[in-house]
Design a protein around this motif. Structure first.
Motif, PDB file in Angstrom:
ATOM      1  N   GLU A 404       0.821  -1.201   0.000  1.00  0.00           N
ATOM      2  CA  GLU A 404       0.000   0.000   0.000  1.00  0.00           C
ATOM      3  C   GLU A 404       0.863   1.263   0.000  1.00  0.00           C
ATOM      4  N   ILE A 405       0.231   2.345  -0.403  1.00  0.00           N
ATOM      5  CA  ILE A 405       0.887   3.651  -0.339  1.00  0.00           C
ATOM      6  C   ILE A 405       0.775   4.134   1.103  1.00  0.00           C
ATOM      7  N   SER A 406       1.901   4.392   1.725  1.00  0.00           N
ATOM      8  CA  SER A 406       1.889   4.800   3.126  1.00  0.00           C
ATOM      9  C   SER A 406       1.226   6.166   3.290  1.00  0.00           C
ATOM     10  N   SER A 407       0.473   6.307   4.361  1.00  0.00           N
ATOM     11  CA  SER A 407      -0.193   7.582   4.629  1.00  0.00           C
ATOM     12  C   SER A 407       0.804   8.687   4.969  1.00  0.00           C
ATOM     13  N   THR A 408       2.076   8.308   5.230  1.00  0.00           N
ATOM     14  CA  THR A 408       3.081   9.337   5.537  1.00  0.00           C
ATOM     15  C   THR A 408       3.365  10.237   4.349  1.00  0.00           C
ATOM     16  N   ILE A 409       2.912   9.812   3.165  1.00  0.00           N
ATOM     17  CA  ILE A 409       3.093  10.670   1.986  1.00  0.00           C
ATOM     18  C   ILE A 409       2.388  12.008   2.195  1.00  0.00           C
ATOM     19  N   GLY A 410       1.366  12.008   3.039  1.00  0.00           N
ATOM     20  CA  GLY A 410       0.631  13.237   3.309  1.00  0.00           C
ATOM     21  C   GLY A 410       1.429  14.262   4.088  1.00  0.00           C
ATOM     22  N   MET A 411       2.615  13.899   4.562  1.00  0.00           N
ATOM     23  CA  MET A 411       3.458  14.834   5.306  1.00  0.00           C
ATOM     24  C   MET A 411       4.296  15.714   4.387  1.00  0.00           C
ATOM     25  N   LEU A 412       4.336  15.367   3.084  1.00  0.00           N
ATOM     26  CA  LEU A 412       5.183  16.113   2.135  1.00  0.00           C
ATOM     27  C   LEU A 412       4.461  17.376   1.677  1.00  0.00           C
ATOM     28  N   GLN A 413       4.393  18.350   2.573  1.00  0.00           N
ATOM     29  CA  GLN A 413       3.578  19.542   2.349  1.00  0.00           C
ATOM     30  C   GLN A 413       4.051  20.404   1.188  1.00  0.00           C
ATOM     31  N   ASN A 414       5.287  20.209   0.714  1.00  0.00           N
ATOM     32  CA  ASN A 414       5.804  21.002  -0.405  1.00  0.00           C
ATOM     33  C   ASN A 414       5.757  20.258  -1.733  1.00  0.00           C
ATOM     34  N   LEU A 415       5.226  19.042  -1.711  1.00  0.00           N
ATOM     35  CA  LEU A 415       5.261  18.215  -2.914  1.00  0.00           C
ATOM     36  C   LEU A 415       4.394  18.813  -4.017  1.00  0.00           C
ATOM     37  N   GLY A 416       4.986  18.950  -5.191  1.00  0.00           N
ATOM     38  CA  GLY A 416       4.253  19.482  -6.326  1.00  0.00           C
ATOM     39  C   GLY A 416       3.955  18.430  -7.375  1.00  0.00           C
ATOM     40  N   VAL A 417       4.848  17.461  -7.549  1.00  0.00           N
ATOM     41  CA  VAL A 417       4.689  16.426  -8.580  1.00  0.00           C
ATOM     42  C   VAL A 417       4.978  15.071  -7.953  1.00  0.00           C
ATOM     43  N   ALA A 418       4.076  14.114  -8.153  1.00  0.00           N
ATOM     44  CA  ALA A 418       4.259  12.761  -7.620  1.00  0.00           C
ATOM     45  C   ALA A 418       3.934  11.737  -8.699  1.00  0.00           C
ATOM     46  N   TYR A 419       4.932  10.929  -9.085  1.00  0.00           N
ATOM     47  CA  TYR A 419       4.753   9.849 -10.052  1.00  0.00           C
ATOM     48  C   TYR A 419       4.947   8.511  -9.328  1.00  0.00           C
ATOM     49  N   LEU A 420       3.861   7.770  -9.158  1.00  0.00           N
ATOM     50  CA  LEU A 420       3.940   6.430  -8.587  1.00  0.00           C
ATOM     51  C   LEU A 420       3.336   5.415  -9.548  1.00  0.00           C
ATOM     52  N   ASP A 421       3.180   5.775 -10.785  1.00  0.00           N
ATOM     53  CA  ASP A 421       2.496   4.939 -11.770  1.00  0.00           C
ATOM     54  C   ASP A 421       3.381   3.777 -12.236  1.00  0.00           C
ATOM     55  N   GLU A 422       2.715   2.805 -12.867  1.00  0.00           N
ATOM     56  CA  GLU A 422       3.376   1.632 -13.446  1.00  0.00           C
ATOM     57  C   GLU A 422       4.184   0.861 -12.405  1.00  0.00           C
ATOM     58  N   ASN A 423       3.509   0.523 -11.312  1.00  0.00           N
ATOM     59  CA  ASN A 423       4.048  -0.365 -10.299  1.00  0.00           C
ATOM     60  C   ASN A 423       3.000  -1.443 -10.007  1.00  0.00           C
ATOM     61  N   GLN A 424       3.092  -2.049  -8.859  1.00  0.00           N
ATOM     62  CA  GLN A 424       2.101  -3.051  -8.471  1.00  0.00           C
ATOM     63  C   GLN A 424       1.500  -2.698  -7.107  1.00  0.00           C
ATOM     64  N   LEU A 425       1.329  -1.417  -6.891  1.00  0.00           N
ATOM     65  CA  LEU A 425       0.779  -0.940  -5.630  1.00  0.00           C
ATOM     66  C   LEU A 425      -0.672  -1.360  -5.501  1.00  0.00           C
ATOM     67  N   SER A 426      -1.075  -1.671  -4.305  1.00  0.00           N
ATOM     68  CA  SER A 426      -2.440  -2.155  -4.083  1.00  0.00           C
ATOM     69  C   SER A 426      -3.073  -1.406  -2.912  1.00  0.00           C
ATOM     70  N   GLY A 427      -4.281  -1.839  -2.547  1.00  0.00           N
ATOM     71  CA  GLY A 427      -4.982  -1.183  -1.461  1.00  0.00           C
ATOM     72  C   GLY A 427      -5.638   0.111  -1.923  1.00  0.00           C
ATOM     73  N   LYS A 428      -6.040   0.901  -0.957  1.00  0.00           N
ATOM     74  CA  LYS A 428      -6.755   2.141  -1.269  1.00  0.00           C
ATOM     75  C   LYS A 428      -5.791   3.324  -1.405  1.00  0.00           C
ATOM     76  N   ILE A 429      -6.271   4.322  -2.120  1.00  0.00           N
ATOM     77  CA  ILE A 429      -5.537   5.589  -2.170  1.00  0.00           C
ATOM     78  C   ILE A 429      -5.723   6.257  -0.810  1.00  0.00           C
ATOM     79  N   PRO A 430      -4.636   6.555  -0.099  1.00  0.00           N
ATOM     80  CA  PRO A 430      -4.804   7.089   1.257  1.00  0.00           C
ATOM     81  C   PRO A 430      -5.451   8.476   1.261  1.00  0.00           C
ATOM     82  N   ASP A 431      -6.341   8.674   2.202  1.00  0.00           N
ATOM     83  CA  ASP A 431      -6.979   9.985   2.369  1.00  0.00           C
ATOM     84  C   ASP A 431      -5.944  11.083   2.592  1.00  0.00           C
ATOM     85  N   ALA A 432      -4.807  10.706   3.160  1.00  0.00           N
ATOM     86  CA  ALA A 432      -3.790  11.702   3.521  1.00  0.00           C
ATOM     87  C   ALA A 432      -3.256  12.458   2.304  1.00  0.00           C
TER      88      ALA A 432
END
Length: 980
Positions: A404-432
């Motif tokens: 799963e995508i860790s909810s800690t990604i929500g701590m990256l308050q300055n993040l402008g671009v995020a590419y996590l595509d073309e992997n085998q990630l599962s579970g839900k998209i975190p609300d964070a």
């Protein structure tokens, strides 16, 4: 007696020598004087009056930019940098035989470099860079035997590097970059053993790097980037132990880096070998280069494991190794924890394997870009990534990450671009993820994500692009997501399991260009509100269960280029408004459409549209093989009514034109009196004459068809002003003065040029004289800032966006906040003036018009704007918006709409429109591209700005952006850029 004779002879000898010295000095002074006068005579343009003092009123040693020696009063220095001077360089400059320094940097000198410069044997510094010199580098420059520094970069020089330069044995610096020199690097240059800096970047030199350059034992900086060089880098070059800057990027160099590099060149701060064919291992000895700041080795053939100990490189800022054949695990990341200045780490496309160590969370708080994409990394994403609070770009795409995508990604308050595509990630998209308020691009496509799309994504109020396609997402499309009015580039939810109807909030996506909802289980009718997404160019909703007729509101989507409605349950007739669209691709197949297939627009090209699987269609092109349609009397009856309506409308329009003409004639008779009795105090002709030194050429700062603008100083308060003198002999100038006075009486805004006073009088010859006095703008016009070589530096990205906001605010005020709507009518860069703080002020209201309340921006017909009005169309606010759009595109591309490249149907608007889809960098001003091409957030915002310009300059006035929305969107972009 004898002693007296000897004394007399001695005195006579002294007098003769003295007189001879005086005579020689006089001749020399005259030679220098004439050489300088010849220099001035050949200057064709001097916009800032740099040579105004070059006249008989002053001794030439007191002329601006001229320095003389104290002993002989001979010219030793000519320094005229960045003065906007144009014209050829006089060959008589070669007569300044005592000249030590000649600095003409950043002007517009043209023609060839005079070979007479080779006579200046005392010359030590020659600065001719950033001009327009062409031809070859004179071979007899070797006559300047004392030359220490030679600057010829940024010109249009051709030919080869003269071998004779090798005879100038005291040279320490040669800068010839950014020319068109060929013929390789002469091996004789190795004879200049005093060389410290050599820069030839951006010349198609070709050939090998000579081994003789290893003789440059004092070399500190070497730049051979983009020179079409091939072969190996001579080992002797690596022996130059004082080198700090080593840049050989973008060539065809082969071979390998010596294992002892870090020992041989311990002082390296920059090592750039990117975009070559260098192979072999990365030398572990690089860790010995303790001052290294930039390591750019991307796009080469390096192989093997990375064994560099980065813990010793505490000053490292930039590490870029992407697109090599490196392998093994990335455990070396552990050694980067002490690199507190690290801002970019790019390890993409290197075939790295294994898991990402948890120590990645110990990297510098200053780290802005982390790129691990296109490798063979696997396992879970470390939750410690959430510690990298400075991240603006996170690229983990095209790996084999699971979990799963860790909810800690929500701590990256300055993040402008995020590419996590073309992997085998599962579970839900975190609300964070909804906490990432600065996010402008999110790509989670091609994973195994499931569950609902979190409504919290609606909190990402800066999102421009969202990719969630090719997952297992289910549930309905959250309306919160569709209320993200910033979504403007791409919105792709295709290839999921989404259900329900398309929410009516889809109409809020007014800036969106690309939307793909294909291959889901969406149903119901297309909401009328979709017609509000007027910026759509690409719309794909195939393979769903939509039904009903295509709503008429979609006729507003006139910018559509591709439309795919195939494999649904749509019914009714094919909408006729599709004939009017500039579609290149249309797929309506496998629905339940009926009736006649149109034969205009896209329907005239059988290879551009598809209607298969609609069994109740008829007519259309013969190639479709459909049955003929049964004729009815409806068409004839409809035509009769159409003709009657046209006749009635024409009659009403003629009457209105007659009434308007009568009213206009009456109002014009009263206009002059009203315009000259406003809130302005008057100033006399004599005061203006004195303020401008008799309207001298030296005070002239601009000239147009109706007026000339002078810089002046008003005695009474010693204030510098701009004085616009009308050319009353030119037809229309008097009307221009009246119009401008009338407008200035009614307006006041921080982004409008402030008028101080006016003058309506006669000159000393009894001729009518009219002038307006404005606040002086020290930074000149936007046109000059963009296009004049004398104006440096050119505005940076923040300044350009601020200027555009200033202009848009001024238009918003004129269109929406004045008692009567005001149309400027002549919005262009030369009419935008810039103050000390680069704040823009709109001026020149000579063509302005007041509009009644009914004349809004959506009721005009035909082409508008500064270019539009040339076709004789009526003036509306929509025309100003068009002009603003073209102005915006000019600001961001650096190209005039009248540039030579715009011919045979290609316009500035079309040029940018075509670039936006795939090659936006082709349209961006090189000055901006140079500083921001590696900053994806900046590039996204530049693209969005260009999109606003395209939207404002659309052919159809009703589909242009509202100026209020322009202000809001540009302010949003500014906020994003300020956070970069």
């Amino acid at each position: 007696m004898k002693s007296i004779c000897l004394l007399s002879s001695f005195l006579f000898f002294v007098v003769v020598i003295f007189l001879t010295t005086i005579s020689a000095s006089y001749v020399g002074n005259k030679t220098d004087h004439l050489a300088l006068l010849s220099f001035k005579l050949m200057i064709t343009k001097d916009p800032y009056g740099a040579l105004t003092s070059w006249n008989s009123s002053f001794h030439f040693c007191d002329w601006n930019g001229v320095t003389c020696g104290k002993r002989h009063r001979r010219v030793t220095v000519v320094q005229l940098e960045s003065q906007g001077l144009e014209g050829p360089l006089s060959p008589h400059v070669g007569n300044l035989s005592f000249l030590h320094e000649l600095w003409l940097f950043n002007n517009s000198f043209e023609g060839t470099i005079p070979h007479e410069i080779g006579r200046l044997f005392r010359l030590r510094f020659l600065g001719l860079d950033k001009n327009k010199f062409n031809g070859i580098i004179p071979t007899n420059l070797s006559g300047c035997s004392n030359l220490e520094e030679l600057y010829l970069s940024g010109n249009k020089l051709v030919g080869s590097i003269p071998k004779e330069i090798a005879f100038i044995s005291q040279l320490t610096l040669i800068a010839i970059h950014d020319n068109n020199l060929r013929g390789g690097i002469p091996s004789s240059l190795g004879n200049i053993t005093s060389m410290e800096v050599f820069s030839a970047t951006g010349n198609p030199l070709g050939g090998n790097i000579p081994n003789t350059l290893g003789n440059w034992k004092s070399l500190r900086e070497l730049y051979f980037g983009d020179c079409n060089l091939y072969g190996t880098i001579p080992h002797s070059i690596y022996n130059l132990s004082l080198v700090t800057m080593f840049s050989l990027d973008n060539n065809k160099l082969t071979g390998s880096i010596p294992a002892e590099l870090g020992i041989m060149q311990p002082h390296l701060t920059v090592l750039q070998l990117r975009d070559n064919q260098v192979a072999g291992l990365l030398p572990p000895s690089i860790s010995n280069c303790s001052k290294l700041q930039v390591l750019e080795l991307q796009n080469n053939n390096f192989s093997g494991k990375v064994t560099v100990d980065f813990s010793k490189l505490r000053d490292i800022v930039w590490i870029s190794l992407y697109q090599n054949n490196l392998n093994g695990e990335i455990k070396f990341i552990d050694s980067l924890k002490n690199c507190s200045n690290l801002k970019e780490l790019d390890l993409s496309g290197c075939k790295f394997q294994g898991v990402v160590p948890a120590s990645i969370g110990n990297l510098s708080f200053q780290l802005k870009h982390l790129n691990l994409g296109e490798n063979q990394l696997h396992g879970n994403l470390p939750s410690s990534i959430g510690n990298l609070l400075g991240l603006r770009l996170l690229n983990l795409e095209s790996n084999q990450f699971t979990g799963e995508i860790s909810s800690t990604i929500g701590m990256l308050q300055n993040l402008g671009v995020a590419y996590l595509d073309e992997n085998q990630l599962s579970g839900k998209i975190p609300d964070a993820i909804g906490n990432l308020s600065t996010l402008i691009k999110l790509s989670l496509s091609s994973n195994r994500l499931e569950g609902d799309i979190p409504p919290s994504l609606g909190n990402c109020h800066n999102l421009l692009t969202l990719y969630l396609y090719n997952n297992k997402l289910s549930g309905k499309i959250p309306k919160e997501l569709l209320q993200l009015t910033t979504l403007s580039i791409k919105f792709d939810l295709s290839q999921n399991n989404l259900v329900g109807s398309l929410p009516i909030e889809v109409g809020d996506l007014k800036m969106l260009s690309y939307m793909d909802l294909s291959h889901n289980n969406l149903s119901g009718k297309i909401p009328d509100s979709l017609g509000g997404s007027t910026s759509l160019s690409f719309l794909y909703i195939k393979n769903n269960s939509f039904q009903g007729i295509i709503p008429l509101s979609l006729s507003s989507l006139r910018g559509l280029v591709e439309l795919d409605l195939s494999h649904n349950n749509f019914s009714g007739q094919i909408p006729r408004f599709l004939e009017q669209f500039l579609l290149t691709y249309l797929d309506l197949s496998y629905n339940d459409f009926e009736g006649e297939v149109p034969v205009l627009g896209v329907f005239i090209n059988a290879s551009a549209f598809w209607v298969l699987g609609n069994n109740r269609l008829c007519g259309g092109l013969v190639e479709l093989g459909l049955p003929k349609c049964k004729e009815t009397g409806k068409h004839k009856k409809r035509l009769h009514w159409f003709i009657i309506v046209i006749l009635i409308v024409s009659a009403i329009f003629s009457i209105l034109c007659f009434v308007y003409a009568c009213f206009k004639k009456k109002s014009n008779r009263q206009l002059y009196q009203s315009s000259t009795h406003g809130r302005f105090s008057k100033i006399s002709y004599n005061q203006l004459l004195k303020a401008t030194d008799g309207f001298s050429e030296a005070m002239l700062i601009g000239k147009g068809g109706f007026s000339s603008v002078y810089k002046g100083i008003i005695d009474q308060d010693d204030k510098t002003v701009a004085i616009k003198v009308l050319h009353l002999q030119n037809r229309g100038a008097d009307r221009s003065f009246i119009a401008e006075c009338e407008v200035w009486r009614s307006i006041r805004h921080r982004n409008l040029l402030k008028i101080i006073t006016s003058c309506s009088s006669v000159d000393f010859h009894g001729n009518d004289f009219k002038a307006l006095v404005y606040e002086f703008m020290p930074n000149g016009s936007l046109h000059d800032k963009l296009h004049s070589s004398a104006c440096t530096p050119r505005p940076n990205l923040l300044q350009r966006i601020n200027i555009l906001i200033n202009v848009a605010c001024a238009l918003d005020y004129l269109h929406n906040h004045c008692l009567s709507t005001i149309v400027h009518g002549d919005l262009k860069p030369s009419n935008i003036l810039l103050d000390d703080d680069m704040v823009a002020h709109v001026g020149d209201f000579g063509l302005a018009r007041f509009l009644g309340p009914s004349l809004n921006q959506n009721n005009s017909i035909g082409i508008r704007g500064t270019i539009e009005y040339a076709f004789g169309s009526e003036m509306t606010t929509s025309g100003d918006v068009f002009s603003f759009g073209i102005l915006l595109l000019e600001v961001m591309t650096g190209k005039r709409p009248t540039d030579d490249i715009f011919m045979e149907g290609l316009s500035l608007h079309k040029f940018v429109y075509m670039a936006l889809e795939d090659h936006v960098t082709h349209a961006i001003d090189e000055e901006l591209l140079k500083y921001h091409h590696k900053d994806e957030i900046a590039m996204e915002n530049i693209a969005l700005t260009l999109k606003i310009g395209v939207s404002c300059s659309l052919y159809s006035p009703p589909h242009r952006m509202n100026i209020k929305n322009v202000v809001n969107e540009l302010q949003h972009i500014l906020d994003m850029i300020q956070n970069i």
